[in-house]
Write a protein that holds these residues in place. Structure first.
Motif, PDB file in Angstrom:
ATOM      1  N   ILE A 113       0.778  -1.278  -0.036  1.00 21.94           N
ATOM      2  CA  ILE A 113      -0.032   0.023  -0.072  1.00 21.94           C
ATOM      3  C   ILE A 113       0.920   1.189   0.063  1.00 21.94           C
ATOM      4  N   GLY A 114       0.332   2.427   0.027  1.00 26.12           N
ATOM      5  CA  GLY A 114       1.049   3.523  -0.197  1.00 26.12           C
ATOM      6  C   GLY A 114       1.604   4.442   0.929  1.00 26.12           C
ATOM      7  N   LEU A 115       1.843   3.785   1.946  1.00 27.02           N
ATOM      8  CA  LEU A 115       2.494   4.471   3.031  1.00 27.02           C
ATOM      9  C   LEU A 115       4.212   4.009   3.141  1.00 27.02           C
ATOM     10  N   ASN A 116       4.757   5.082   3.379  1.00 23.09           N
ATOM     11  CA  ASN A 116       6.183   4.781   3.460  1.00 23.09           C
ATOM     12  C   ASN A 116       6.940   5.833   4.456  1.00 23.09           C
ATOM     13  N   ASP A 117       8.117   5.721   4.558  1.00 25.54           N
ATOM     14  CA  ASP A 117       8.964   6.460   5.189  1.00 25.54           C
ATOM     15  C   ASP A 117      10.425   6.559   4.597  1.00 25.54           C
ATOM     16  N   ARG A 119      -4.132   4.574  10.582  1.00 22.84           N
ATOM     17  CA  ARG A 119      -2.890   3.390  10.759  1.00 22.84           C
ATOM     18  C   ARG A 119      -3.475   2.073  11.293  1.00 22.84           C
ATOM     19  N   HIS A 120      -3.222   1.091  10.901  1.00 20.07           N
ATOM     20  CA  HIS A 120      -3.432  -0.180  11.448  1.00 20.07           C
ATOM     21  C   HIS A 120      -2.157  -0.941  11.490  1.00 20.07           C
ATOM     22  N   TRP A 121      -1.206  -0.720  12.595  1.00 19.61           N
ATOM     23  CA  TRP A 121      -0.110  -1.588  12.338  1.00 19.61           C
ATOM     24  C   TRP A 121      -0.072  -2.916  13.313  1.00 19.61           C
ATOM     25  N   VAL A 122       0.333  -3.889  12.868  1.00 19.96           N
ATOM     26  CA  VAL A 122       0.342  -5.135  13.339  1.00 19.96           C
ATOM     27  C   VAL A 122       1.098  -4.962  14.816  1.00 19.96           C
ATOM     28  N   GLY A 171       3.677  -4.406  17.777  1.00 22.08           N
ATOM     29  CA  GLY A 171       4.972  -4.410  17.363  1.00 22.08           C
ATOM     30  C   GLY A 171       5.614  -3.424  16.111  1.00 22.08           C
ATOM     31  N   GLN A 172       4.864  -3.370  15.366  1.00 20.19           N
ATOM     32  CA  GLN A 172       5.228  -2.277  14.192  1.00 20.19           C
ATOM     33  C   GLN A 172       4.811  -0.976  14.580  1.00 20.19           C
ATOM     34  N   PRO A 173       5.481  -0.200  13.862  1.00 23.18           N
ATOM     35  CA  PRO A 173       6.652  -0.148  12.654  1.00 23.18           C
ATOM     36  C   PRO A 173       7.924  -0.559  13.556  1.00 23.18           C
ATOM     37  N   ASN A 174       8.791  -1.406  13.232  1.00 22.85           N
ATOM     38  CA  ASN A 174      10.109  -1.685  13.922  1.00 22.85           C
ATOM     39  C   ASN A 174      11.303  -1.908  12.735  1.00 22.85           C
ATOM     40  N   ASN A 175      11.569  -0.506  12.267  1.00 24.72           N
ATOM     41  CA  ASN A 175      12.896  -0.492  11.566  1.00 24.72           C
ATOM     42  C   ASN A 175      14.170  -0.770  12.094  1.00 24.72           C
ATOM     43  N   MET A 176      14.337  -1.787  12.597  1.00 20.91           N
ATOM     44  CA  MET A 176      15.770  -1.786  13.427  1.00 20.91           C
ATOM     45  C   MET A 176      16.767  -2.135  12.375  1.00 20.91           C
ATOM     46  N   GLY A 177      16.609  -2.490  11.240  1.00 22.86           N
ATOM     47  CA  GLY A 177      17.676  -2.750  10.305  1.00 22.86           C
ATOM     48  C   GLY A 177      18.029  -1.318   9.471  1.00 22.86           C
ATOM     49  N   GLY A 178      16.965  -0.429   9.669  1.00 23.84           N
ATOM     50  CA  GLY A 178      17.082   0.872   8.809  1.00 23.84           C
ATOM     51  C   GLY A 178      16.548   0.670   7.595  1.00 23.84           C
ATOM     52  N   ASN A 179      16.252  -0.426   6.968  1.00 21.98           N
ATOM     53  CA  ASN A 179      16.058  -0.499   5.447  1.00 21.98           C
ATOM     54  C   ASN A 179      14.248  -0.560   5.352  1.00 21.98           C
ATOM     55  N   ALA A 180      13.612  -1.016   6.343  1.00 21.30           N
ATOM     56  CA  ALA A 180      12.135  -1.011   6.358  1.00 21.30           C
ATOM     57  C   ALA A 180      11.315   0.027   6.397  1.00 21.30           C
ATOM     58  N   MET A 181      11.303   0.765   5.272  1.00 22.40           N
ATOM     59  CA  MET A 181      10.563   1.780   4.951  1.00 22.40           C
ATOM     60  C   MET A 181       9.418   2.114   4.209  1.00 22.40           C
ATOM     61  N   CYS A 182       9.088   0.808   3.650  1.00 23.09           N
ATOM     62  CA  CYS A 182       7.605   0.659   3.040  1.00 23.09           C
ATOM     63  C   CYS A 182       6.822  -0.198   3.788  1.00 23.09           C
ATOM     64  N   VAL A 183       5.434  -0.135   3.429  1.00 24.68           N
ATOM     65  CA  VAL A 183       4.529  -0.877   4.127  1.00 24.68           C
ATOM     66  C   VAL A 183       3.696  -1.645   3.298  1.00 24.68           C
ATOM     67  N   LYS A 184       3.634  -3.120   3.802  1.00 25.63           N
ATOM     68  CA  LYS A 184       3.012  -4.251   3.093  1.00 25.63           C
ATOM     69  C   LYS A 184       1.674  -4.337   4.005  1.00 25.63           C
ATOM     70  N   LEU A 185       0.507  -4.630   3.260  1.00 23.76           N
ATOM     71  CA  LEU A 185      -0.646  -4.944   4.016  1.00 23.76           C
ATOM     72  C   LEU A 185      -0.900  -6.615   4.087  1.00 23.76           C
ATOM     73  N   ASP A 212      -3.428  -9.247   9.028  1.00 22.20           N
ATOM     74  CA  ASP A 212      -3.660  -8.482  10.546  1.00 22.20           C
ATOM     75  C   ASP A 212      -3.250  -6.971  10.367  1.00 22.20           C
ATOM     76  N   GLY A 213      -2.844  -6.543   9.464  1.00 23.62           N
ATOM     77  CA  GLY A 213      -2.721  -4.931   9.534  1.00 23.62           C
ATOM     78  C   GLY A 213      -1.470  -4.717   8.616  1.00 23.62           C
ATOM     79  N   PHE A 214      -0.743  -3.471   8.991  1.00 25.19           N
ATOM     80  CA  PHE A 214       0.387  -2.933   8.383  1.00 25.19           C
ATOM     81  C   PHE A 214       1.696  -3.611   8.950  1.00 25.19           C
ATOM     82  N   ILE A 215       2.669  -3.819   8.164  1.00 22.69           N
ATOM     83  CA  ILE A 215       4.040  -4.086   8.460  1.00 22.69           C
ATOM     84  C   ILE A 215       4.909  -3.408   7.630  1.00 22.69           C
TER      85      ILE A 215
END
Length: 350
Positions: A71-75, A220-223, A225-239, A242-245
């Motif tokens: 989906i179109g949510l990102n950072d 927002r409908h985060w799963v 524990g999300q968002p959890n961009n610990m690695g620094g590369n998880a900047m886009c969102v998939k549906l 259970d919700g957004f990851i």
């Protein structure tokens, strides 16, 4: 004429068939990276899907209930670490004032755990980002953003509570838009630094996640524990079911686009003995009109008044012409031409 009766006249003969709450989305089954999916949606539809509410979320689940899709949510923290903007993925002032000035300490902002999105001033006047739930003193401003005066509050509060305190007693948390103002703000609490080696919240913060089409939706409908961009590369969102990851934008998934829409505009002229220039009367009519459309199952619409330009006054009556009795004017119906714009979503014909 009674408002309800007036609405019955307006709606009589008005066909609302085929203008319902149609699906806003298109499911594309070809797996792509987020970048390619966005390009596809923008070329063939509108953009990657942005969600307004739980009803939109349910539509997507009804379309592809068990699939994982972009989906179109990102950072993108990297592009906003040293820039300020009043739009998406950017630093903002609590007072919603645009300013290009930043004074972050070297190595800041660091966005540790994706949660440090509020800003405080250090003893040397430099800024650092921190979790908004931290307790700190804070700096408010009075006056205006163009000529602020700063006030130190010795209470310890979270950033949100500090903002609310400043808005009640002053104007807002401190807005700082130049080095001169930064020095001025720092001077207000030098004693705090000397005695307590402490620091203070200012009004700068960052909205980490934004819709790529520029939508201002806060849904927002985060799963858990999300968002959890610990690695620094998880900047886009998939549906997922259970919700957004958040995940790496280079991953490959099918996706949802927002469908292109059309508008239907209805223009109506109203004549009534009501005072149609009265904002309360206008609001009452539009509220009832909106309720009538909603009860008919129409949810994607917008209503507004459009008052036509004033006509030139008629030439003065000749002396021998009959003049109306002013006392009779209260019995005359007033007339006001309006445009009621009712926008329904309709699928674009491809």
């Amino acid at each position: 004429m009674d408002t309800q009766v007036l609405l019955m006249h307006l709606l009589s003969g008005l066909s609302l068939s085929g203008a319902g709450n149609l699906n806003r989305f298109v499911a594309v089954d070809t797996p792509m990276t987020m970048t390619n999916a966005r390009q596809y949606c923008r070329s063939n539809h509108v953009d990657l899907a942005s969600l307004r509410d739980a009803q939109d979320l349910q539509q997507l689940h009804d379309m592809r209930s068990n699939s994982t899709r972009w989906i179109g949510l990102n950072d993108d923290p990297a592009t906003s670490m040293q820039t300020i903007d009043v739009y998406t993925n950017s630093w903002k002032w609590s007072f919603e004032y645009a300013s290009g000035y930043l004074n972050f300490k070297s190595g800041e902002p660091d966005f540790k755990n994706d949660e440090e999105v509020c800003v405080w001033m250090d003893s040397d006047g430099s800024w650092r980002n921190q979790e908004c739930s931290s307790l700190r003193h804070f700096l408010c401003f009075s006056g205006s953003p163009s000529k602020p005066d700063y006030h130190l509050v010795f209470e310890m509060k979270t950033w949100e509570d500090a903002r609310d305190h400043c808005r009640f007693w002053f104007v807002d948390l401190a807005v700082i838009k130049s080095q001169k103002e930064n020095d001025h703000a720092k001077s207000k609490f030098w004693l705090l630094f000397v005695q307590l080696s402490s620091n203070a919240w200012i009004g700068l913060y960052r909205e980490p996640w934004a819709w790529q089409d520029g939508s201002l939706s806060e849904f927002r409908h985060w799963v858990p524990g999300q968002p959890n961009n610990m690695g620094g590369n998880a900047m886009c969102v998939k549906l997922v079911p259970d919700g957004f990851i958040c995940t790496d934008c280079r991953d490959v998934y099918p996706f949802f686009c927002t469908r292109a829409l059309k508008q239907t505009i209805l223009k109506i002229t109203i004549s009534s003995d009501l005072d149609l220039t009265d904002p309360n009367v206008q609001d009452n009519i539009l509220q009832q009109f909106g309720a009538t459309l909603t009860n008919a199952g129409k949810t994607d619409f917008h209503l507004s008044w459009s008052v036509p330009p004033k006509r030139k006054p008629e030439p003065a009556a000749a002396a021998d012409e009959e003049v109306c009795d002013p006392s009779s004017s209260a019995l005359m119906s007033s007339a006001l031409e309006i445009s009621v714009k009712t926008t329904f979503n309709q699928s674009q014909q491809n």
